[in-house]
Motif scaffolding. Structure first.
Motif: not given
Length: 349
Positions: A110-121, A123-126, A137-142, A163-166
């Motif tokens: 299914x087509x989805x857009x993933x947006x990283x929110x740098x200051x909120x830590x 990712x918004x999935x649309x 979704x909560x991920x790592x820092x920045x 220095x991580x990857x979610x």
């Protein structure tokens, strides 16, 4: 009896036989190389040996409807398939094509857009059809840059401050793994690029002048590759064989072999190479040189470089899907330069 009559007589007795050998089909390009899992995508297959084709398969078991346009061209319609990267196979009287870096097709979910929110830590999935927010979704820092694997199954989020990857599974929209301590470095400017087959991610570690390599099957770091000073950007050739890294302070491009994950060449370009993009046939890589107002056209087979003058402060760069033109965004002049890949000359601004 004449020689001709003797030959015809012997041939009628079956004493002579002739075999005409044809090469098995070869796929050199698939366009588009992706489509929805529901099927129905019209796919242009280029190559050779297509005369008399009896089957076109998306993967080893899923047959498709098709039309043979010529010995070098087939139009197929993708069947329904679960989200996955598959190899296309063409079968003709002379045999079946082999898997190659030019024969992949991606069935996307299914087509989805993933947006990283740098200051909120987060990712918004649309939902790209309804524009509704499906998850935050909560991920790592920045979190900065991200890659989605070609089969659409996983999203890799680079978290620049820790220095991580979610790793987010798109089937559940949740974090299923965190790859920590990537070479012990902060990413600074985060740039990632995934190979066309989805097997590896290449990540710039700017502060250590290196590129980290992630094996996507095991979701672990498998290599750290030293490159030039101040690496800024990455381009992976569509055939998946080489990674080109622009080194801003060195006015150079490091060429990495994906087979060995080692630097196999260092190519001199002009001042402050900032971005790169490869042609669909992997024959050339174009590099924008920010400070010199030029673009370097690198021929991948020979490493020969042609310099093309554009306008001031060229930044972002993109090659059109048909491979005929390169578009350069010139930050200092509010223009776009259009380069012909056939002549390596500016044809429009």
């Amino acid at each position: 009896m004449s020689l001709r009559k003797s030959f015809m007589f012997l041939l009628s007795l079956g004493l002579f036989s002739a075999n005409i050998l044809f090469a098995a089909p070869v796929i050199t390009n698939v366009s588009p190389a992706f489509g929805p899992s529901s099927g129905g995508t019209s796919v242009a297959i280029s190559g050779s040996g297509f005369t008399g084709t009896t089957a076109v398969d998306f993967g080893t078991t899923t047959a498709a409807s098709f039309i043979v346009n010529s010995d070098t061209s087939i139009t197929a319609v993708s069947p329904a398939h679960s989200p996955q990267v598959v190899t296309l196979f063409v079968t003709a009287p002379s045999g079946t094509s082999s898997a190659s870096d030019t024969s992949f097709f991606t069935f996307q979910g299914n087509w989805q857009a993933f947006v990283t929110n740098n200051e909120d830590n987060t990712v918004t999935i649309i939902d790209a059809v309804t524009n509704a927010v499906l998850a935050t979704v909560s991920v790592g820092n920045s979190p900065n840059t991200l890659d989605i694997l070609p089969d659409g199954s996983m999203a890799y989020i680079a978290n620049s401050s820790d220095s991580s990857i979610s790793v987010i599974a798109t089937s559940t929209d949740s974090v299923v793994n965190t790859i920590s301590n990537i070479s012990g470095q902060s990413f600074d400017i985060t740039v990632m690029a995934v190979t066309p087959d989805g097997s590896k991610n290449y990540i710039i570690l700017r502060s250590s002048n290196a590129v980290a390599v992630i094996d996507n099957a095991s979701q672990t770091q498998i290599a750290t590759i030293s490159v030039g000073n101040d690496p800024l950007n990455i381009a992976i050739t569509p055939d998946g064989t080489k990674v080109y890294v622009t080194n801003g302070s060195d006015s150079s491009v490091s060429v990495i072999s994906t087979a060995s994950d080692t630097v196999i060449n260092t190519i001199s370009v002009e001042s402050l190479p900032i971005a790169a993009s490869a042609t669909p046939d992997s024959s050339k890589v174009y590099v924008s040189n920010f400070s010199s107002g030029t673009v370097s056209a690198i021929t991948t087979a020979s490493n020969a470089v042609a310099s093309i003058t554009v306008e001031s402060f060229p930044r972002a760069i993109a090659v059109t899907p048909d491979g005929t033109k390169v578009l350069i965004a010139n930050g200092g002049s509010s223009t776009v330069s259009v380069i012909s890949t056939a002549t390596d000359m500016v044809v429009a601004t």
